[in-house]
Design an enzyme around this catalytic site. Structure first.
Site, mmCIF file in Angstrom:
data_model
loop_
_atom_site.group_PDB
_atom_site.id
_atom_site.type_symbol
_atom_site.label_atom_id
_atom_site.label_comp_id
_atom_site.label_asym_id
_atom_site.label_seq_id
_atom_site.Cartn_x
_atom_site.Cartn_y
_atom_site.Cartn_z
ATOM 1 N N LYS A 121 0.841 -1.211 0.000
ATOM 2 C CA LYS A 121 0.000 0.000 0.000
ATOM 3 C C LYS A 121 0.874 1.258 0.000
ATOM 4 C CE LYS A 121 -3.716 -2.526 2.266
ATOM 5 N NZ LYS A 121 -4.505 -2.828 3.467
ATOM 6 N N GLN A 164 -4.418 -1.686 9.813
ATOM 7 C CA GLN A 164 -4.354 -3.017 9.191
ATOM 8 C C GLN A 164 -4.872 -4.080 10.160
ATOM 9 O OE1 GLN A 164 -3.582 -3.462 6.000
ATOM 10 N NE2 GLN A 164 -3.758 -5.669 6.022
ATOM 11 N N ASP A 211 -10.867 2.469 4.164
ATOM 12 C CA ASP A 211 -11.113 1.024 4.101
ATOM 13 C C ASP A 211 -12.607 0.712 3.985
ATOM 14 O OD1 ASP A 211 -8.994 -0.773 4.029
ATOM 15 O OD2 ASP A 211 -8.570 -0.579 6.176
HETATM 16 N N1 GUN Z 1 -6.725 -7.129 6.447
HETATM 17 C C1 GUN Z 1 -7.057 -7.858 5.349
HETATM 18 N N2 GUN Z 1 -7.577 -7.048 4.400
HETATM 19 C C2 GUN Z 1 -7.552 -5.803 4.902
HETATM 20 C C3 GUN Z 1 -7.952 -4.535 4.377
HETATM 21 O O1 GUN Z 1 -8.454 -4.387 3.251
HETATM 22 N N3 GUN Z 1 -7.757 -3.469 5.200
HETATM 23 C C4 GUN Z 1 -7.241 -3.593 6.445
HETATM 24 N N4 GUN Z 1 -7.110 -2.494 7.194
HETATM 25 N N5 GUN Z 1 -6.866 -4.754 6.957
HETATM 26 C C5 GUN Z 1 -7.030 -5.846 6.182
#
Ligand code: GUN
Length: 294
Positions: A52, A96, A119
Site C-alpha cells: 500500500k 491493518q 477502508d
Molecule cells: N486485512 C485484510 N484485508 C484488509 C484490508 O483491506 N484493510 C485492512 N485495514 N486490513 C485488512
C-alpha cells in the site's frame, strides 16, 4: 477462458491516479495523503501494508506508516486513531487487520472518523453502501466491482454466489452485487460455513466470488460452464519444488476450474492488486471530499 488481469488493470488505475495527482499539483491543491497503522509483525500484514505504501509512492500520494509493537494497549492505539482523525494533513487512513487478540477491532473501527475511513469498514460507510448512498466502499469488494466494470462483464439478472460472510469481503460483496445498477442487479446467494451444500449452490452460479480462505476449495465439478470466477483467497501452501518451499494459491482450484470459465482471476495477480488500487481510489476521493463535503 479469459484471465481477469489485476496487474494490467491496477497499473491502468495507478496511471489514472498519477495523472489526477499531477493535475492537483499544477493547480496548487493538496496532495492526497494516506496513513497506515501496522501493529505487531504479522508477515502477511507487513506485505500488504508495504504494498500500500509503495503504491502511494508510485502515484505521487504522500504516505505515512505508523508502526507499533504487538503489545501496544488498546488505549494507546485509540490515541493514535484519534490523532489521525484530528490531523488535517491526513486525508484517509487504515488500521491493518488483524489486530492482536487483546485489542477489540470493533472499538478501533468505530473510533475511526468515517470521513477518513478509506477502508470502508466503519458502520456509517457500510450502512450508506447498503442503502446505495455515496460511501467509501471496502477496498476488496470495490476492487472486484471495478474489475467487472472494466472488463464490461454483464451482471444484470445473473445469479451471483458468494462464498464467505466476512465483514470486509463476503457480506459487502453480496450487497454490492444485489444493488441496483451496474455492476449489480444480480440475484445473490451468500454461502458460509453452515450452508448445507455449497457445491450445489455454486453449480447454479453465473458469477462465483470465493472469499473463505481455504486453499483450492472450489472444485471444477462445482462450476457451471461459462461462469465468471473471482478468487479472493490468498493462501500460502507448502511446495517443495519451489526454492522458497511454498507458493500462493487462491480459494479456487485454478488449474481444474479455469478451462470451464468465461473469465477467472489468477492468484497472485488478480484481486489482491485491485484491493490496493481501490484503496488508492478511495484516498483520492477522500482528498477531493467527493463522498463527504467536510
Ligand atoms: N486485512 C485484510 N484485508 C484488509 C484490508 O483491506 N484493510 C485492512 N485495514 N486490513 C485488512
Amino acid at each position: 477462458m479469459q484471465l481477469l488481469d489485476g496487474k494490467v488493470l491496477s497499473e491502468n488505475i495507478k496511471q489514472e491516479l498519477a495523472t489526477a495527482v499531477e493535475q492537483i499539483r499544477q493547480q496548487g491543491g493538496k496532495i492526497p495523503h494516506l496513513a497506515a497503522v501496522l501493529v505487531g509483525d504479522n508477515p502477511a500484514s507487513e506485505v500488504y501494508v508495504g504494498s500500500k505504501i509503495k503504491s502511494c509512492e508510485q502515484v505521487g500520494f504522500r504516505s505515512s506508516l505508523v508502526r507499533r509493537p504487538a503489545d501496544i494497549s488498546e488505549a494507546e492505539l485509540l490515541d493514535i486513531v484519534r490523532g489521525l482523525n484530528d490531523d488535517s494533513d491526513v486525508d484517509g487512513f487504515i488500521v491493518q487487520l488483524p489486530l492482536p487478540a487483546h485489542i477489540n477491532e470493533e472499538r478501533i473501527t468505530l473510533a475511526i472518523d468515517h470521513r477518513k475511513d478509506v477502508d470502508g469498514f466503519h458502520p456509517i460507510n457500510f450502512g450508506r453502501m447498503a442503502q446505495g448512498m455515496p460511501a467509501f466502499l471496502p477496498a476488496t469488494p470495490f476492487g472486484i466491482v471495478e474489475m467487472l466494470r472494466r472488463y464490461h462483464i454483464e451482471t444484470a439478472g445473473k445469479h451471483c454466489v458468494v462464498l464467505g460472510r466476512s465483514n470486509i469481503v463476503g457480506t459487502p460483496m453480496s450487497l454490492l452485487m444485489s444493488r441496483k445498477g451496474y455492476p449489480g442487479d444480480c440475484t445473490v446467494t451468500l454461502t458460509h460455513s453452515r450452508t448445507r451444500n455449497i457445491a450445489e449452490e455454486v453449480r447454479r452460479a453465473d458469477i462465483v466470488v470465493a472469499a473463505i480462505g481455504k486453499p483450492n476449495f472450489v472444485q471444477a465439478d462445482w462450476v457451471k460452464e461459462g461462469a465468471v470466477v473471482i478468487d479472493v483467497g490468498i493462501n500460502r501452501i507448502a511446495d517443495p519444488t519451489r526454492k522458497s518451499g511454498s507458493r500462493l494459491v487462491g480459494d479456487v482450484d485454478f488449474e481444474a476450474v479455469a478451462p470451464k470459465c468465461s473469465y477467472i482471476t489468477p492468484v497472485p495477480g488478480g484481486v489482491g492488486l485491485m484491493t490496493v488500487a481501490a484503496l488508492l481510489m478511495n484516498t483520492l476521493k477522500a482528498a477531493r471530499k467527493e463522498i463527504y463535503a467536510d
